[in-house]
Design a protein around this motif. Structure first.
Motif, short mmCIF file in Angstrom:
data_model
loop_
_atom_site.label_atom_id
_atom_site.label_comp_id
_atom_site.label_asym_id
_atom_site.label_seq_id
_atom_site.Cartn_x
_atom_site.Cartn_y
_atom_site.Cartn_z
N GLN A 189 5.78 14.03 -6.13
CA GLN A 189 6.35 15.34 -5.82
C GLN A 189 5.37 16.46 -6.13
O GLN A 189 5.22 17.40 -5.35
N ILE A 190 4.69 16.36 -7.25
CA ILE A 190 3.71 17.39 -7.63
C ILE A 190 2.61 17.50 -6.58
O ILE A 190 2.18 18.60 -6.21
N GLN A 191 2.16 16.36 -6.08
CA GLN A 191 1.04 16.37 -5.13
C GLN A 191 1.47 16.63 -3.69
O GLN A 191 0.76 17.31 -2.94
N ALA A 192 2.63 16.09 -3.30
CA ALA A 192 3.02 16.15 -1.89
C ALA A 192 3.69 17.47 -1.51
O ALA A 192 3.46 17.99 -0.41
N MET A 193 4.53 18.01 -2.38
CA MET A 193 5.30 19.20 -1.99
C MET A 193 4.43 20.37 -1.56
O MET A 193 4.67 20.97 -0.50
N PRO A 194 3.39 20.74 -2.32
CA PRO A 194 2.55 21.86 -1.87
C PRO A 194 1.86 21.59 -0.53
O PRO A 194 1.73 22.49 0.30
N VAL A 195 1.43 20.35 -0.32
CA VAL A 195 0.77 19.99 0.94
C VAL A 195 1.74 20.17 2.10
O VAL A 195 1.40 20.73 3.15
N ILE A 196 2.97 19.68 1.93
CA ILE A 196 3.96 19.77 3.01
C ILE A 196 4.35 21.22 3.26
O ILE A 196 4.50 21.64 4.41
N LEU A 197 4.48 22.00 2.20
CA LEU A 197 4.80 23.42 2.37
C LEU A 197 3.69 24.17 3.10
O LEU A 197 3.94 25.16 3.78
N GLN A 198 2.46 23.69 2.97
CA GLN A 198 1.32 24.28 3.70
C GLN A 198 1.26 23.80 5.15
O GLN A 198 0.40 24.21 5.91
N ARG A 199 2.19 22.88 5.51
CA ARG A 199 2.30 22.31 6.85
C ARG A 199 1.05 21.52 7.25
O ARG A 199 0.65 21.48 8.42
N ARG A 200 0.47 20.84 6.27
CA ARG A 200 -0.61 19.90 6.56
C ARG A 200 -0.02 18.53 6.83
O ARG A 200 1.06 18.17 6.32
N ASP A 201 -0.70 17.73 7.62
CA ASP A 201 -0.35 16.32 7.75
C ASP A 201 -0.65 15.61 6.43
O ASP A 201 -1.52 16.06 5.66
N LEU A 202 0.04 14.50 6.21
CA LEU A 202 -0.09 13.81 4.93
C LEU A 202 -0.01 12.30 5.11
O LEU A 202 0.86 11.79 5.82
N PHE A 203 -0.94 11.60 4.46
CA PHE A 203 -0.90 10.14 4.37
C PHE A 203 -0.75 9.80 2.89
O PHE A 203 -1.68 10.01 2.11
N ALA A 204 0.44 9.31 2.51
CA ALA A 204 0.72 9.06 1.09
C ALA A 204 1.14 7.62 0.87
O ALA A 204 1.98 7.09 1.59
N THR A 205 0.52 6.99 -0.12
CA THR A 205 0.95 5.67 -0.56
C THR A 205 1.57 5.82 -1.94
O THR A 205 0.97 6.42 -2.84
#
Length: 221
Positions: free
Chosen positions: A29-45
């Protein structure tokens, strides 16, 4: 230690998080939420049980609240109806107090109730691939305004033979500046190829499993 307040979330969502009794965000959550709020694509394992549903659901809800539109905003694909139900339940908890509408779409049951939900113009559709394609082909689902496309438990979907369905669904979404989020417990070569084809300049997150989540290895004598 980061708090949910540090992640840039709006007050209604912070209130929903507090109501759920969450104390501090998990690493995903700490790493993904800011990325998603910035509307970047994300590849997360990340392993199951690390809080990844909240990691994508909460920022998606924030995006919908801040940028409302009449057509469906987010599409979340899941491998099974059980997981689709879990995702839907979590979205409803985090969206408590808002007027957001959701549709839950999966096979093995009559489609009538699902079609009724779709006709109410939901902001979010949570679906398994096969039934989703069926309803698209019947003209019930319109993907023309999807802003965020989530592939959850992607490794399981590939194990179940959904790779062609995933690619077909992805090709049907023509929204400019589409955000695609891919979550998987593992990162096989097939998943990496899929990510390379579907994601644009993605951020990458790799959350290692805790010791109790790692498979035990038994050596023979």
């Amino acid at each position: 230690m980061s708090t949910f307040q540090d992640l840039g979330l709006i007050k209604p969502l912070l209130a929903a998080i507090e109501k759920q009794g969450y104390q501090n965000p998990t690493p995903i959550q700490i790493q993904a939420m800011p990325v998603i709020l910035q509307r970047r694509d994300l590849f997360a394992t990340a392993p199951t049980g690390t809080g990844k549903t909240a990691a994508f659901a909460i920022p998606i809800l924030q995006s919908i609240i801040q940028n409302p539109q009449k057509k469906t905003h987010a599409l979340i694909l899941a491998p099974t109806r059980e997981l689709a139900h879990q995702i839907s339940d979590n979205f409803k908890k985090y969206a408590n107090g808002t007027n957001l509408k959701m549709a839950l779409v999966y096979g093995g049951v009559s489609q009538m109730r699902q079609v009724d939900e779709i006709r109410r113009n939901p902001q979010i559709i949570i679906a398994t691939p096969g039934r989703l394609l069926d309803l698209i082909e019947q003209g019930y689902i319109d993907l023309s305004a999807i802003q965020t496309f989530v592939l959850d438990e992607c490794d399981r979907m590939l194990d179940m033979g959904f790779i062609n369905d995933i690619r077909e669904i992805g090709n049907l979404i023509k929204t400019e500046n589409l955000q695609t989020l891919l979550f998987s417990a593992t990162a096989s070569s097939e998943i990496r190829r899929l990510a390379a084809d579907m994601l644009k300049d993605p951020a990458s997150i790799d959350i290692a499993p805790e010791s109790h989540q790692k498979p035990s290895i038994v050596t023979g004598k």
